[in-house]
Enzyme design. Structure first.
Site, PDB file in Angstrom:
ATOM      1  N   ASN A 102       0.830  -1.205   0.000  1.00 44.91           N
ATOM      2  CA  ASN A 102       0.000   0.000   0.000  1.00 44.91           C
ATOM      3  C   ASN A 102       0.861   1.250   0.000  1.00 44.91           C
ATOM      4  O   ASN A 102       1.988   1.253   0.466  1.00 44.91           O
ATOM      5  CB  ASN A 102      -0.931  -0.003   1.220  1.00 44.91           C
ATOM      6  CG  ASN A 102      -1.923  -1.141   1.152  1.00 44.91           C
ATOM      7  OD1 ASN A 102      -2.127  -1.703   0.082  1.00 44.91           O
ATOM      8  ND2 ASN A 102      -2.518  -1.475   2.276  1.00 44.91           N
ATOM      9  N   ASP A 104      -0.433   4.180   1.210  1.00 44.56           N
ATOM     10  CA  ASP A 104      -1.238   5.123   1.980  1.00 44.56           C
ATOM     11  C   ASP A 104      -0.628   5.560   3.307  1.00 44.56           C
ATOM     12  O   ASP A 104      -1.167   6.457   3.974  1.00 44.56           O
ATOM     13  CB  ASP A 104      -2.644   4.540   2.208  1.00 44.56           C
ATOM     14  CG  ASP A 104      -2.627   3.130   2.839  1.00 44.56           C
ATOM     15  OD1 ASP A 104      -1.689   2.836   3.591  1.00 44.56           O
ATOM     16  OD2 ASP A 104      -3.554   2.349   2.552  1.00 44.56           O
ATOM     17  N   HIS A 119       5.968  -0.466  -2.537  1.00 42.70           N
ATOM     18  CA  HIS A 119       5.533   0.301  -3.720  1.00 42.70           C
ATOM     19  C   HIS A 119       5.590   1.807  -3.494  1.00 42.70           C
ATOM     20  O   HIS A 119       4.937   2.562  -4.214  1.00 42.70           O
ATOM     21  CB  HIS A 119       4.100  -0.115  -4.113  1.00 42.70           C
ATOM     22  CG  HIS A 119       4.007  -1.503  -4.677  1.00 42.70           C
ATOM     23  ND1 HIS A 119       2.831  -2.208  -4.760  1.00 42.70           N
ATOM     24  CD2 HIS A 119       4.967  -2.309  -5.218  1.00 42.70           C
ATOM     25  CE1 HIS A 119       3.078  -3.402  -5.301  1.00 42.70           C
ATOM     26  NE2 HIS A 119       4.350  -3.483  -5.579  1.00 42.70           N
ATOM     27  N   CYS A 150      11.250  23.153 -11.304  1.00 43.24           N
ATOM     28  CA  CYS A 150      11.947  23.187 -12.598  1.00 43.24           C
ATOM     29  C   CYS A 150      10.957  23.242 -13.770  1.00 43.24           C
ATOM     30  O   CYS A 150      11.359  23.321 -14.928  1.00 43.24           O
ATOM     31  CB  CYS A 150      12.892  21.991 -12.736  1.00 43.24           C
ATOM     32  SG  CYS A 150      12.074  20.444 -13.159  1.00 43.24           S
ATOM     33  N   ASN A 213      -8.205 -12.980   4.590  1.00 42.32           N
ATOM     34  CA  ASN A 213      -8.887 -12.426   3.419  1.00 42.32           C
ATOM     35  C   ASN A 213     -10.332 -12.932   3.409  1.00 42.32           C
ATOM     36  O   ASN A 213     -10.557 -14.100   3.687  1.00 42.32           O
ATOM     37  CB  ASN A 213      -8.152 -12.898   2.138  1.00 42.32           C
ATOM     38  CG  ASN A 213      -8.432 -12.019   0.944  1.00 42.32           C
ATOM     39  OD1 ASN A 213      -9.586 -11.730   0.627  1.00 42.32           O
ATOM     40  ND2 ASN A 213      -7.385 -11.574   0.274  1.00 42.32           N
TER      41      ASN A 213
HETATM   42  P1  NAD Z   1      -6.011  -6.102  -4.737  1.00 46.62           P
HETATM   43  O1  NAD Z   1      -6.926  -4.963  -4.981  1.00 46.62           O
HETATM   44  O2  NAD Z   1      -5.498  -6.880  -5.883  1.00 46.62           O
HETATM   45  O3  NAD Z   1      -6.747  -7.145  -3.783  1.00 46.62           O
HETATM   46  C1  NAD Z   1      -7.375  -6.752  -2.604  1.00 46.62           C
HETATM   47  C2  NAD Z   1      -7.604  -8.002  -1.770  1.00 46.62           C
HETATM   48  O4  NAD Z   1      -8.126  -7.584  -0.515  1.00 46.62           O
HETATM   49  C3  NAD Z   1      -8.620  -8.976  -2.370  1.00 46.62           C
HETATM   50  O5  NAD Z   1      -8.086 -10.286  -2.320  1.00 46.62           O
HETATM   51  C4  NAD Z   1      -9.834  -8.849  -1.459  1.00 46.62           C
HETATM   52  O6  NAD Z   1     -10.546 -10.059  -1.314  1.00 46.62           O
HETATM   53  C5  NAD Z   1      -9.187  -8.433  -0.158  1.00 46.62           C
HETATM   54  N1  NAD Z   1     -10.065  -7.682   0.750  1.00 46.62           N
HETATM   55  C6  NAD Z   1     -11.126  -6.897   0.458  1.00 46.62           C
HETATM   56  N2  NAD Z   1     -11.650  -6.383   1.585  1.00 46.62           N
HETATM   57  C7  NAD Z   1     -10.884  -6.840   2.604  1.00 46.62           C
HETATM   58  C8  NAD Z   1     -10.916  -6.647   4.020  1.00 46.62           C
HETATM   59  N3  NAD Z   1     -11.841  -5.871   4.595  1.00 46.62           N
HETATM   60  N4  NAD Z   1      -9.981  -7.274   4.765  1.00 46.62           N
HETATM   61  C9  NAD Z   1      -9.048  -8.072   4.187  1.00 46.62           C
HETATM   62  N5  NAD Z   1      -8.963  -8.284   2.860  1.00 46.62           N
HETATM   63  C10 NAD Z   1      -9.874  -7.675   2.080  1.00 46.62           C
HETATM   64  O7  NAD Z   1      -4.861  -5.526  -3.828  1.00 46.62           O
HETATM   65  P2  NAD Z   1      -3.309  -5.861  -3.796  1.00 46.62           P
HETATM   66  O8  NAD Z   1      -3.107  -7.321  -3.779  1.00 46.62           O
HETATM   67  O9  NAD Z   1      -2.739  -5.020  -2.714  1.00 46.62           O
HETATM   68  O10 NAD Z   1      -2.736  -5.347  -5.191  1.00 46.62           O
HETATM   69  C11 NAD Z   1      -3.121  -4.086  -5.690  1.00 46.62           C
HETATM   70  C12 NAD Z   1      -1.983  -3.089  -5.879  1.00 46.62           C
HETATM   71  O11 NAD Z   1      -2.601  -1.816  -5.838  1.00 46.62           O
HETATM   72  C13 NAD Z   1      -0.952  -3.064  -4.811  1.00 46.62           C
HETATM   73  O12 NAD Z   1       0.247  -3.127  -5.457  1.00 46.62           O
HETATM   74  C14 NAD Z   1      -1.090  -1.704  -4.108  1.00 46.62           C
HETATM   75  O13 NAD Z   1       0.134  -1.006  -4.187  1.00 46.62           O
HETATM   76  C15 NAD Z   1      -2.040  -0.899  -4.942  1.00 46.62           C
HETATM   77  N6  NAD Z   1      -3.160  -0.264  -4.204  1.00 46.62           N
HETATM   78  C16 NAD Z   1      -2.914   0.328  -2.996  1.00 46.62           C
HETATM   79  C17 NAD Z   1      -3.956   0.906  -2.282  1.00 46.62           C
HETATM   80  C18 NAD Z   1      -3.619   1.545  -0.959  1.00 46.62           C
HETATM   81  O14 NAD Z   1      -2.527   2.070  -0.775  1.00 46.62           O
HETATM   82  N7  NAD Z   1      -4.525   1.504   0.033  1.00 46.62           N
HETATM   83  C19 NAD Z   1      -5.247   0.889  -2.793  1.00 46.62           C
HETATM   84  C20 NAD Z   1      -5.462   0.284  -4.061  1.00 46.62           C
HETATM   85  C21 NAD Z   1      -4.401  -0.289  -4.744  1.00 46.62           C
HETATM   86 ZN    ZN Z   2      12.117  19.067 -11.299  1.00 45.57          ZN
END
Ligand code: NAD
Ligand code: ZN
Length: 250
Positions: A102, A104, A119, A150, A213
């Site tokens: 994440n 965030d 990431h 810049c 999950n």
């Molecule tokens: P993904 O979106 O591919 O999958 C999310 C997973 O979370 C799913 O398997 C889903 O079933 C599960 N899920 C949903 N609600 C949940 C809950 N309440 N508790 C636990 N699990 C739950 O996410 P990913 O695998 O992290 O890959 C997506 C990419 O996108 C990552 O590389 C990330 O960097 C980025 N991303 C980040 C954010 C953030 O920073 N919050 C948000 C969106 C995407």
């Molecule tokens: Zn610059």
């Protein structure tokens, strides 16, 4: 209490070097939509199209229109019980580091000190030309797309599709996967490489992998994994309560 919760709590209670890999799912209850699932943002925007470095370089204004919307959601988000629970497990000497996909910053906000940002972090912006960095919230106040001193357009300091993982984060995550005595995978679909390879390094060493999950993910088909079905907040609440009741009994 569900049998899987008790088994997970037992493994966690015995661990002193637990690696945790988190994904977008852990922040869903903070109001940040995941990539996969049924929420607003990604039904409007295809992440593969928008969060790709080639798309950004070709048309940064278009990508920034989406990013601007996403950033405002991000800045308002607060950690959930699940983020706090992982920080608590770190203080208890169980979790050694959290590897988060994440962007965030919610783990740090909840008090986790040892976080590997695999990431990057959207709270910073970086110039692709001169590499200068800025605070996102301050720069976005000046308008979208945000500009460097810049004159170039700034990019969030996060790993877009098509970009490599920051070297230090990649190396620390690998070390952790090779040394951990337990591996927990929370709120990730396991579809984004190379982060999704990390649990396999643990599995190959015979280290158990706990998956938290609400949905079954492909990783759960492998021997040595334990899928605890439920939300990050619900499951971690049960696990912490189980650990606490055991400590009281001792
Ligand atoms: P993904 O979106 O591919 O999958 C999310 C997973 O979370 C799913 O398997 C889903 O079933 C599960 N899920 C949903 N609600 C949940 C809950 N309440 N508790 C636990 N699990 C739950 O996410 P990913 O695998 O992290 O890959 C997506 C990419 O996108 C990552 O590389 C990330 O960097 C980025 N991303 C980040 C954010 C953030 O920073 N919050 C948000 C969106 C995407
Ligand atoms: Zn610059």
């Amino acid at each position: 209490m569900k049998d899987t919760i008790l088994r997970a709590a037992s493994l966690i209670g015995k661990s002193s070097n637990c690696a945790v890999l988190t994904g977008a799912g852990i922040s869903v209850e903070s109001g940040i939509p995941a990539f996969r699932g049924h929420q607003g943002l990604w039904e409007k925007y295809d992440p593969a199209e928008f969060v790709h470095i080639v798309a950004f370089r070709m048309n940064p204004e278009k990508v920034w229109n989406m990013l601007g919307e996403m950033m405002s959601v991000l800045f308002e988000a607060k950690p959930t019980f699940a983020h706090f629970a992982l920080a608590e497990l770190e203080k208890m000497g169980i979790v050694s580091r959290v590897i988060t996909q994440n962007i965030d910053g919610l783990h740090q906000m909840a008090g986790s000190c040892k976080v590997i940002e695999y990431h990057g972090n959207a709270r910073n912006l970086a110039c692709l030309d001169c590499r200068e960095t800025f605070d996102s919230e301050e720069k976005l106040g000046e308008g979208v797309p945000p500009l460097c001193t810049c004159g170039s357009i700034l990019k969030p300091d996060v790993v877009f599709f098509g970009e490599p993982i920051p070297k230090e984060a990649a190396a620390s995550a690998l070390d952790l996967a090779r040394e951990s005595d337990l591996f927990m995978v929370v709120g990730t679909s396991g579809t984004v490489a190379p982060a999704n390879q990390l649990p396999f390094i643990a599995l190959e060493r015979g280290v158990p992998v706990i998956i938290i999950n609400p949905e079954r993910i492909e990783l759960s088909a492998y021997p040595g994994t334990l899928w605890v079905e439920g939300t990050a907040t619900g499951v971690l609440k049960n696990i912490i309560e189980t650990l606490e009741s055991r400590t009281e009994e001792d």
